[in-house]
Design a protein around this motif. Structure first.
Motif, PDB file in Angstrom:
ATOM      1  N   LEU A   1       3.034 -10.069  -2.948  1.00  0.00           N
ATOM      2  CA  LEU A   1       1.665  -9.616  -2.645  1.00  0.00           C
ATOM      3  C   LEU A   1       0.685 -10.490  -3.424  1.00  0.00           C
ATOM      4  CD1 LEU A   1      -0.123  -7.438  -1.280  1.00  0.00           C
ATOM      5  CD2 LEU A   1       0.196  -6.022  -3.312  1.00  0.00           C
ATOM      6  N   ARG A   2      -0.272 -11.092  -2.692  1.00  0.00           N
ATOM      7  CA  ARG A   2      -1.207 -12.032  -3.333  1.00  0.00           C
ATOM      8  C   ARG A   2      -2.637 -11.638  -2.998  1.00  0.00           C
ATOM      9  NH1 ARG A   2       1.872 -16.624   0.246  1.00  0.00           N
ATOM     10  NH2 ARG A   2       3.954 -15.943  -0.345  1.00  0.00           N
TER      11      ARG A   2
ATOM     12  N   THR B   1      -5.751  -8.517   0.183  1.00  0.00           N
ATOM     13  CA  THR B   1      -4.425  -8.559  -0.455  1.00  0.00           C
ATOM     14  C   THR B   1      -3.414  -8.808   0.663  1.00  0.00           C
ATOM     15  OG1 THR B   1      -4.369  -6.140  -0.358  1.00  0.00           O
ATOM     16  CG2 THR B   1      -5.006  -7.142  -2.451  1.00  0.00           C
ATOM     17  N   TYR B   2      -2.632  -9.859   0.487  1.00  0.00           N
ATOM     18  CA  TYR B   2      -1.805 -10.394   1.577  1.00  0.00           C
ATOM     19  C   TYR B   2      -0.324 -10.257   1.236  1.00  0.00           C
ATOM     20  CZ  TYR B   2       0.063 -14.136   4.639  1.00  0.00           C
ATOM     21  OH  TYR B   2       0.772 -14.875   5.543  1.00  0.00           O
ATOM     22  N   SER B   3       0.394  -9.583   2.090  1.00  0.00           N
ATOM     23  CA  SER B   3       1.858  -9.464   1.937  1.00  0.00           C
ATOM     24  C   SER B   3       2.492 -10.136   3.147  1.00  0.00           C
ATOM     25  CB  SER B   3       2.273  -7.988   1.866  1.00  0.00           C
ATOM     26  OG  SER B   3       1.595  -7.230   2.854  1.00  0.00           O
TER      27      SER B   3
ATOM     28  N   GLY C   1       0.801  -1.223   0.000  1.00  0.00           N
ATOM     29  CA  GLY C   1       0.000   0.000   0.000  1.00  0.00           C
ATOM     30  C   GLY C   1       0.830   1.267   0.000  1.00  0.00           C
ATOM     31  N   ARG C   2       2.134   1.145  -0.194  1.00  0.00           N
ATOM     32  CA  ARG C   2       3.001   2.323  -0.256  1.00  0.00           C
ATOM     33  C   ARG C   2       2.858   3.030  -1.587  1.00  0.00           C
ATOM     34  NH1 ARG C   2       6.099   3.790   4.335  1.00  0.00           N
ATOM     35  NH2 ARG C   2       5.965   1.995   5.698  1.00  0.00           N
ATOM     36  N   ASP C   3       3.088   4.308  -1.592  1.00  0.00           N
ATOM     37  CA  ASP C   3       3.307   5.037  -2.829  1.00  0.00           C
ATOM     38  C   ASP C   3       4.459   4.331  -3.560  1.00  0.00           C
ATOM     39  OD1 ASP C   3       4.601   7.043  -4.588  1.00  0.00           O
ATOM     40  OD2 ASP C   3       3.138   8.405  -3.720  1.00  0.00           O
ATOM     41  N   LEU C   4       4.340   4.143  -4.875  1.00  0.00           N
ATOM     42  CA  LEU C   4       5.373   3.386  -5.601  1.00  0.00           C
ATOM     43  C   LEU C   4       6.746   4.053  -5.535  1.00  0.00           C
ATOM     44  CD1 LEU C   4       3.432   2.079  -8.736  1.00  0.00           C
ATOM     45  CD2 LEU C   4       4.143   0.789  -6.705  1.00  0.00           C
ATOM     46  N   ARG C   5       6.761   5.383  -5.308  1.00  0.00           N
ATOM     47  CA  ARG C   5       8.058   6.058  -5.161  1.00  0.00           C
ATOM     48  C   ARG C   5       8.736   5.647  -3.859  1.00  0.00           C
ATOM     49  NH1 ARG C   5       5.670  11.979  -5.779  1.00  0.00           N
ATOM     50  NH2 ARG C   5       4.013  10.855  -4.703  1.00  0.00           N
ATOM     51  N   GLU C   6       7.924   5.270  -2.877  1.00  0.00           N
ATOM     52  CA  GLU C   6       8.441   4.948  -1.551  1.00  0.00           C
ATOM     53  C   GLU C   6       8.727   3.460  -1.386  1.00  0.00           C
ATOM     54  OE1 GLU C   6       6.877   7.076   2.439  1.00  0.00           O
ATOM     55  OE2 GLU C   6       5.737   5.330   1.837  1.00  0.00           O
TER      56      GLU C   6
ATOM     57  N   TRP D   1      -3.485  -2.611  -9.188  1.00  0.00           N
ATOM     58  CA  TRP D   1      -2.856  -2.096  -7.947  1.00  0.00           C
ATOM     59  C   TRP D   1      -1.897  -3.151  -7.396  1.00  0.00           C
ATOM     60  CZ3 TRP D   1      -3.097  -3.403  -2.657  1.00  0.00           C
ATOM     61  CH2 TRP D   1      -2.796  -2.386  -1.746  1.00  0.00           C
ATOM     62  N   ILE D   2      -2.311  -4.414  -7.423  1.00  0.00           N
ATOM     63  CA  ILE D   2      -1.438  -5.514  -6.975  1.00  0.00           C
ATOM     64  C   ILE D   2      -0.255  -5.666  -7.940  1.00  0.00           C
ATOM     65  CG2 ILE D   2      -1.291  -8.032  -6.668  1.00  0.00           C
ATOM     66  CD1 ILE D   2      -4.242  -7.990  -5.821  1.00  0.00           C
ATOM     67  N   ASP D   3      -0.565  -5.687  -9.234  1.00  0.00           N
ATOM     68  CA  ASP D   3       0.478  -5.926 -10.250  1.00  0.00           C
ATOM     69  C   ASP D   3       1.611  -4.908 -10.152  1.00  0.00           C
ATOM     70  OD1 ASP D   3      -1.049  -8.023 -11.121  1.00  0.00           O
ATOM     71  OD2 ASP D   3      -1.877  -6.957 -12.870  1.00  0.00           O
TER      72      ASP D   3
END
Ligand code: FAD
Length: 375
Positions: free
Chosen positions: A107-108, A130-132, A46-51, A96-98
């Motif tokens: 992440l599944r 969504t499970y990490s 759930g992080r910003d992709l930059r982070e 979002w998962i991909d």
């Protein structure tokens, strides 16, 4: 160093590990600010992709952090499940998962039929999760103190109850700090003063676009162990975990009210009832749980919900690490590491260009998140 939260203490520890001579000034006590109020989620999902690259590197450090700091951090790598309750969310969740999987996160998507086995007690109304599995949680106060104690063992001078009230400068160089107990000369200044960083930087004419957030936490009475994962939500303001004492910590961004000057923050009755109702709606074992304590933390919030990290433009020897926007605790090991690398070696091992203060330059188009998870 200004600030004895988890970020300041981690930076001080990592700087000392690289051979720097460090003094840290904390106006109150270690872990007095956001770090002492934190929910302690150690999450990549759930992080910003930059982070996300920082989060991935940080979680790798968490695996051996207790051993490294020689302290019990109550770290549990029990996974994080973000619950999905509406058909609309479920239909749009795959990209979002991909995107996170492509960035390297395990992440599944767990379908409704498999959720009760993963999370006994989950509400039948939850459609998926969504499970990490590599996410988890730890005790934020213990972790902050552990960084401070490890820093002390490496020779860092930690001055608690010592507020920095001014700076000495010569042109674009900081030459010292002024405290109630006197002046101290320095070759470099790192401001990691959480939500109070804005005032620190304003004294130097630097504008930080940091606002004050006041997220609320609820601690319940203890129960027998029933929940291993941290539960988040795609639709609710929710972060739910069961800590070592058996108590549940319930947060997720329900707001309280904060006063920066006094450092005090107070809960709102509507946030308490809203937060409890959200937790009970998804997790049946909480249906009759009693509340033991409620508190509100003071957090630095940026417009794009990712932190401001690194050298301050226009200055020769001034760095900042603030604006963690409700999810800085998990990043504390890597932030300390990369800031120390940038200062001592001149180059951090993770690209920090997305986190520069210059992204807020006048006229710049700041990328605002659609929704960033809390905790
Ligand atoms: C309720 C809540 C829940 C959260 N949950 C999570 C979570 O689950 N997972 C996660 O990753 N993150 C979470 N966070 C966010 C995380 O806790 C923060 O991002 C992190 O603790 C910030 O640490 P910091 O060191 O930057 O700031 P702080 O901990 O606020 O430390 C700043 C320190 O600077 C000191 N200071 C200020 N001005 C001066 C001065 N002039 N001189 C000397 N000292 C000064 C203050 O006294 C304070 O101790 C949460 C935050 C809150 C509030």
């Amino acid at each position: 160093m200004v600030g004895g939260g988890v970020i300041g203490c981690s930076i001080a520890y990592h700087l000392a590990r690289r051979g720097a001579t460090v003094a840290l000034f904390e106006g109150r006590e270690i872990a007095n600010g956001a770090s002492g109020a934190s929910a302690g989620g150690v999450r990549q999902q759930g992080r910003d992709l930059r982070e996300l690259p920082l989060a991935l590197r940080s979680i790798a450090r968490w695996e051996t952090l207790a051993e490294e700091l020689d302290a019990d951090l109550e770290y549990v790598r029990g996974g994080h499940v973000r619950l999905v309750e509406t058909a609309d969310q479920l239909e749009t969740i795959q990209p979002w998962i991909d995107a996170q999987v492509a960035a390297g996160l395990d992440l599944r998507l767990v379908p409704q039929s498999d959720l009760p086995e993963l999370i006994p007690g989950i509400s039948p109304g939850v459609l998926a999760g969504t499970y990490s599995p590599t996410d988890g949680h730890a005790n934020a106060t213990l972790t902050t103190r552990a960084f401070a104690n490890a820093a002390k063992r490496l020779g860092v001078a930690i001055h608690t109850g010592t507020r920095v009230i001014g700076t000495r400068r010569s042109g674009e160089r900081i030459t010292g700090v002024v405290t109630g107990a006197g002046e101290v000369a320095c070759d470099r200044l790192v401001v990691a003063a959480g939500a109070w960083s804005t005032a620190e930087m304003a004294r130097l004419g630097v504008v930080l676009p940091v606002e004050v957030g006041a997220p609320q936490m609820i601690l319940t009475e203890p129960m027998a162990p029933v929940l291993r994962q941290v539960l988040g939500s795609a639709e609710r303001k929710l972060s739910l975990k069961q800590i070592r004492s058996g108590q549940f910590l319930i947060g997720g961004g329900w707001p309280g009210d904060a006063d920066l000057d006094s450092g005090t923050a107070t809960p709102r009755p509507s946030s308490i009832s809203g937060s409890i109702a959200d937790a009970q709606a998804v997790f049946a074992p909480l249906s009759s749980v009693a509340i033991e304590r409620v508190w509100v933390g003071i957090e630095a919030q940026t417009p794009d919900a990712i932190p401001i990290l690194g050298a301050v433009p226009g200055w020769d020897n001034l760095d900042v690490a603030t604006g963690f926007s409700g999810h800085g605790f998990a990043l504390s090991p890597i932030v300390g590491q990369v800031i120390s690398e940038a200062i001592v070696d001149g180059a951090p091992s993770v690209d920090l260009s997305a986190f520069g203060l210059d992204r807020f330059a006048q006229g710049a188009d700041v990328e605002r998140p659609l929704r960033i998870d809390a905790g």
